[in-house]
Write an enzyme that holds these catalytic residues in place. Structure first.
Site: not given
Ligand code: CAA
Length: 258
Positions: A112, A66, A132, A109
């Site tokens: 999921e 998400a 998460e 998400g």
């Molecule tokens: N939401 C918003 N933006 C996101 C994102 C997310 N879930 N995941 C990645 N991005 C964005 C980053 O902010 C970044 O944007 P900027 O360049 O503008 O800063 C871009 O995508 C590239 O990401 P990274 O620079 O972080 O890339 P990386 O290769 O270093 O890392 C990753 C990749 C490990 C996937 C890391 O991006 C990450 O950990 N992302 C979040 C994963 C996460 O926590 N997901 C769960 C979300 S909550 C949820 O989903 C709730 C639910 O159950 C419904």
């Protein structure tokens, strides 16, 4: 219809293909993207020429979850009243079989959503996770429920408590996914599988999906009863007569979806 964050295409094989198209945010599932996905899914479900749907991202990410930026400042009252996740549920009402073609990050998400599909075809680079907990929250779209039913409690606990990712070897061994292919061919293979599903009798495929999904939600007794009623119902379809006649006449059936 023109969308901003997805691409939607109808293929000649009777397959509807939906691609997430937000690469710079690793296909983070923003409210707008999820709204567009819901619309595209409903349009394909209502289209008499579409008999299987494939949802995919790109090589680097199916979806990284998400959209964290869209919800970072939300209050509990916002989350309760807006209940954006409720809008994600469109996918659970789609009667057409759905395959997720997953490469790269399939997190939160995204994982999921993939689990909400009927099958998952992955590339060798796919990584599945519910991270998460690292954000101070828990999964909100079935991560604790579907994952536990699919891969069992110990591993599901490790994923949701410690943020552990599964690679494709582990995901395959634990029954989370159907197939693993090289990055170059996973989408093509997913589309081949989708074409095979799309070539089946549409009503039977629809009811088969419903019956299998019922198994996750009901007692064995109720599930067997439900299955038998659907089985019996199909004898009212023209396609049952056609399928059995074609078998006896040693020819390929011509389905009508009636
Ligand atoms: N939401 C918003 N933006 C996101 C994102 C997310 N879930 N995941 C990645 N991005 C964005 C980053 O902010 C970044 O944007 P900027 O360049 O503008 O800063 C871009 O995508 C590239 O990401 P990274 O620079 O972080 O890339 P990386 O290769 O270093 O890392 C990753 C990749 C490990 C996937 C890391 O991006 C990450 O950990 N992302 C979040 C994963 C996460 O926590 N997901 C769960 C979300 S909550 C949820 O989903 C709730 C639910 O159950 C419904």
């Amino acid at each position: 219809m023109a969308y901003e964050y997805i691409l939607s295409e109808k293929l000649e094989t009777g397959v509807g293909l939906i691609r997430f198209n937000r690469p710079r945010a690793l296909n983070a599932l923003s409210p707008q993207l999820m709204g567009e996905l819901g619309e595209a899914l409903q349009a394909f479900d209502a289209d008499a020429d579409v008999h299987c749907i494939v949802i995919t991202g790109n090589e680097r990410a199916f979806a990284a979850g998400a959209d964290i930026k869209a919800m970072a400042n939300a209050s509990m009252a916002d989350m309760l009243t807006q209940d954006l996740i409720a809008r994600w549920e469109t996918i659970h009402h789609i009667k057409t079989p759905i395959i997720a073609a997953v490469s790269g990050y399939c997190l939160g998400g995204g994982c999921e959503l993939a689990m909400s599909c009927d099958m998952i075809v992955a590339s060798e680079s796919a990584q599945f996770g519910q991270p998460e907990i690292n954000l101070g929250i828990i999964p909100g779209f079935g991560g604790t429920q579907r994952l536990t039913r699919t891969i069992g409690k110990p591993l599901a606990m490790e994923m949701v408590l410690a943020g552990r990712y599964l690679n494709t070897e582990e995901a395959l061994a634990h029954g989370l996914i159907n197939h693993v292919y090289p990055v170059e061919t996973y989408l093509e293979e997913a589309l081949k599988l989708a074409a095979k599903v799309a070539a089946q009798a549409p009503l039977a495929a629809q009811l088969a999906k419903e019956a299998v999904n019922k198994a996750l939600e009901t007692s064995l007794h109720e599930g067997l009863y439900f299955e038998r009623r659907l089985f019996q119902m199909l004898f009212a379809s023209e396609d049952q007569k056609e399928g059995m006649t074609a078998f006896i006449e040693k020819r390929a059936p011509q389905w009508k979806g009636k």
